[in-house]
Write a protein that holds these residues in place. Structure first.
Motif, PDB file in Angstrom:
ATOM      1  N   ALA A 126       0.833  -1.203   0.000  1.00  0.00           N
ATOM      2  CA  ALA A 126       0.000   0.000   0.000  1.00  0.00           C
ATOM      3  C   ALA A 126       0.868   1.254   0.000  1.00  0.00           C
ATOM      4  CB  ALA A 126      -0.938  -0.005   1.203  1.00  0.00           C
ATOM      5  N   GLU A 127       1.946   1.239   0.771  1.00  0.00           N
ATOM      6  CA  GLU A 127       2.840   2.396   0.815  1.00  0.00           C
ATOM      7  C   GLU A 127       3.497   2.628  -0.548  1.00  0.00           C
ATOM      8  OE1 GLU A 127       4.629   5.702   1.849  1.00  0.00           O
ATOM      9  OE2 GLU A 127       3.140   4.648   3.090  1.00  0.00           O
ATOM     10  N   ALA A 128       3.836   1.560  -1.245  1.00  0.00           N
ATOM     11  CA  ALA A 128       4.407   1.701  -2.587  1.00  0.00           C
ATOM     12  C   ALA A 128       3.398   2.320  -3.544  1.00  0.00           C
ATOM     13  CB  ALA A 128       4.864   0.336  -3.099  1.00  0.00           C
ATOM     14  N   LEU A 129       2.118   1.984  -3.408  1.00  0.00           N
ATOM     15  CA  LEU A 129       1.083   2.577  -4.247  1.00  0.00           C
ATOM     16  C   LEU A 129       0.889   4.056  -3.922  1.00  0.00           C
ATOM     17  CD1 LEU A 129      -1.488  -0.361  -4.214  1.00  0.00           C
ATOM     18  CD2 LEU A 129      -0.153   0.417  -6.184  1.00  0.00           C
ATOM     19  N   ARG A 130       0.964   4.407  -2.644  1.00  0.00           N
ATOM     20  CA  ARG A 130       0.860   5.832  -2.273  1.00  0.00           C
ATOM     21  C   ARG A 130       2.012   6.626  -2.887  1.00  0.00           C
ATOM     22  NH1 ARG A 130       0.451   3.459   2.980  1.00  0.00           N
ATOM     23  NH2 ARG A 130      -1.728   3.065   3.540  1.00  0.00           N
ATOM     24  N   ARG A 131       3.207   6.058  -2.806  1.00  0.00           N
ATOM     25  CA  ARG A 131       4.375   6.728  -3.382  1.00  0.00           C
ATOM     26  C   ARG A 131       4.192   6.911  -4.883  1.00  0.00           C
ATOM     27  NH1 ARG A 131       8.478   4.928  -6.305  1.00  0.00           N
ATOM     28  NH2 ARG A 131      10.477   6.034  -6.267  1.00  0.00           N
ATOM     29  N   ALA A 132       3.683   5.890  -5.562  1.00  0.00           N
ATOM     30  CA  ALA A 132       3.476   5.970  -7.004  1.00  0.00           C
ATOM     31  C   ALA A 132       2.445   7.040  -7.352  1.00  0.00           C
ATOM     32  CB  ALA A 132       3.032   4.609  -7.540  1.00  0.00           C
ATOM     33  N   ALA A 133       1.411   7.165  -6.540  1.00  0.00           N
ATOM     34  CA  ALA A 133       0.407   8.198  -6.788  1.00  0.00           C
ATOM     35  C   ALA A 133       1.037   9.580  -6.719  1.00  0.00           C
ATOM     36  CB  ALA A 133      -0.727   8.073  -5.774  1.00  0.00           C
ATOM     37  N   THR A 134       1.836   9.802  -5.705  1.00  0.00           N
ATOM     38  CA  THR A 134       2.517  11.093  -5.552  1.00  0.00           C
ATOM     39  C   THR A 134       3.477  11.349  -6.701  1.00  0.00           C
ATOM     40  OG1 THR A 134       2.348  10.930  -3.138  1.00  0.00           O
ATOM     41  CG2 THR A 134       4.000  12.442  -4.028  1.00  0.00           C
ATOM     42  N   ARG A 135       4.163  10.317  -7.123  1.00  0.00           N
ATOM     43  CA  ARG A 135       5.210  10.461  -8.147  1.00  0.00           C
ATOM     44  C   ARG A 135       4.644  10.764  -9.521  1.00  0.00           C
ATOM     45  NH1 ARG A 135       9.813   5.883  -9.617  1.00  0.00           N
ATOM     46  NH2 ARG A 135      11.490   7.350 -10.107  1.00  0.00           N
ATOM     47  N   PHE A 136       3.508  10.159  -9.871  1.00  0.00           N
ATOM     48  CA  PHE A 136       3.014  10.254 -11.243  1.00  0.00           C
ATOM     49  C   PHE A 136       1.713  11.049 -11.389  1.00  0.00           C
ATOM     50  CE2 PHE A 136       5.490   6.230 -11.194  1.00  0.00           C
ATOM     51  CZ  PHE A 136       6.491   6.629 -12.070  1.00  0.00           C
ATOM     52  N   GLY A 137       1.208  11.581 -10.306  1.00  0.00           N
ATOM     53  CA  GLY A 137       0.038  12.436 -10.433  1.00  0.00           C
ATOM     54  C   GLY A 137      -1.286  11.750 -10.213  1.00  0.00           C
ATOM     55  N   GLY A 138      -1.296  10.613  -9.560  1.00  0.00           N
ATOM     56  CA  GLY A 138      -2.555   9.997  -9.177  1.00  0.00           C
ATOM     57  C   GLY A 138      -3.056  10.573  -7.865  1.00  0.00           C
TER      58      GLY A 138
END
Length: 414
Positions: free
Chosen positions: A203-215
């Motif tokens: 879940a933390e990896a998904l949160r990071r990805a959202a921040t990184r790519f604009g989700g």
């Protein structure tokens, strides 16, 4: 006339003596090796060990129960590939598997493999187990190839100079998924995660990805593991009623993300949500290092070869292990040596790359020894897409848009 005859006889005697001396000298020299294969040339043996933590696992679907030889089978096929080439170079690759229970001490099993001459260990262990032998391996001059653990900490604060990673990280998997969702313009996400540590890390990896790519994660919810037997008849009925209610009341969103590495509820989410939305993460559209239906970039070749040898399709862990064993074989072929120091120097060198049926040659990130690689996105039937996606660029390689990049790393090699 008599003197002439005498001279001829003397020359003939010298000739006989020279011939006798030459024949004696030839007999004392070693005979050249035959070229018809009747006598084997000297062979250098390269021993590879596979150290795995194994116990039978259950899954919510019987189709998802891992095969008994998951990972090991990929390494076995690669060892066969190595020997196909090695036979012409006087190299022989051997392979030995050692198993321990999950969370058990792995030091004795590791020492046993090393005592038998295995200077290359493919490790399918938990992060804690792998770290427990990493420093010991360095002292013994042993290289470890992590083929199973996706934990980012093994490449970051827990990184080791003698541990190479052919399995992708959670952040690489999450970034590969996020890029596709952004490319599709599905930017609003709901995140549902399990209550176990692995689920929370994903879940933390998904949160990071959202921040990184604009989700944008518009809502989150935890599914607590209560130990219900959901594969029973009553359990299936309960799930059909429970999941819609559990997913009710979320804000408007494009995709429901599931983080359930522990296999508690994720498989049951698709088609049971309160509102009809795509599901992605550990269920639905799943990012992975390999897909058993991949046919691009010569994938059909390795898939058919693997199926013929093993009797099933190739999975992600099989590919990670195959790649690790092939890296060792590639180093031996390119250096034409079995010397561990020469092989290690080649693997760490600027000219190293390995082909793994993923559309391009793969290389290691020298700041944490993670193998760069594309991420497959697929459902249970086919490959939907492959990341990095078009438009996600990087100054060195687009593969470095997946996972933790060099400016972000916390790895300090030891």
């Amino acid at each position: 006339m008599g003197r002439a005859v005498l001279h001829v006889l003397i020359r003939f005697a010298y000739a006989l003596l020279a011939a006798s001396t030459f024949s004696s000298a030839v007999a004392q020299e070693p005979s050249p090796a035959p070229t018809d294969g009747t006598e084997a040339e000297q062979v250098s043996e390269i021993k590879v060990g596979y150290l795995r933590a194994y116990a039978p696992q259950l899954a919510l679907s019987v189709l998802d129960v891992p095969p008994r030889d998951e990972g090991v089978a990929g390494a076995e096929v690669a060892i066969g590939d190595n020997n196909t080439t090695g036979r012409f170079l006087g190299q022989k690759f051997t392979f030995q598997v050692s198993e321990v229970k999950p969370d058990a001490e792995v030091g004795p099993a590791f020492n046993d493999l090393v005592s038998k001459g295995a200077f290359y260990i493919l490790a399918d262990l938990s992060a804690a187990q792998l770290l427990s032998i990493a420093d010991l391996a360095r002292e013994k001059g042993v290289l470890i190839f992590n083929v199973g653990a996706t934990d980012d900490r093994l490449r970051e604060e827990g990184c080791r100079a003698n541990v190479f990673h052919t399995a992708p990280t959670r952040t690489m998997l999450a970034d590969g998924l996020a890029q596709y969702l952004i490319w599709k313009q599905w930017r609003r996400w709901v995140l549902v995660h399990g209550s176990h540590e692995r689920d929370k890390l994903y879940a933390e990896a998904l949160r990071r990805a959202a921040t990184r790519f604009g989700g944008e994660i518009v809502a989150e919810k935890e599914f607590t593991d209560t130990g219900t037997a959901r594969r029973t008849d009553s359990g299936v009925v309960q799930i059909q009623r429970q999941i819609p209610v559990f997913t009710q009341g979320f804000p408007d969103h494009d995709v429901l993300l599931v983080a359930d590495e522990s296999e508690v509820f994720g498989t049951y989410v698709p088609y049971r949500t309160w509102v009809p939305r795509p599901v992605a993460g550990t269920a639905g559209l799943i990012p992975s290092a390999w897909h058993p239906a991949s046919e691009q970039w010569g994938g059909t070749q390795i898939q058919n070869r693997f199926a013929k040898a093993i009797g099933r399709r190739m999975l992600s862990k099989d590919m990670a292990a195959w790649t690790a064993a092939r890296i060792i074989g590639e180093a031996a072929t390119r250096t034409q040596s079995a010397d561990p120091e020469k092989l290690e120097a080649f693997i760490r060198g600027d000219d190293f790359s390995v082909a793994a049926f993923k559309g391009q040659k793969l290389t290691f990130r020298k700041w944490n020894w993670q193998l760069r690689q594309p991420i497959f996105l697929g459902d249970g039937r086919s490959v939907v897409s492959t990341s990095p996606q078009e438009g996600f660029l990087h100054q060195i390689t687009d593969l470095d848009t997946l996972g933790i990049d060099q400016p972000e790393t916390r790895c300090v090699m030891r």
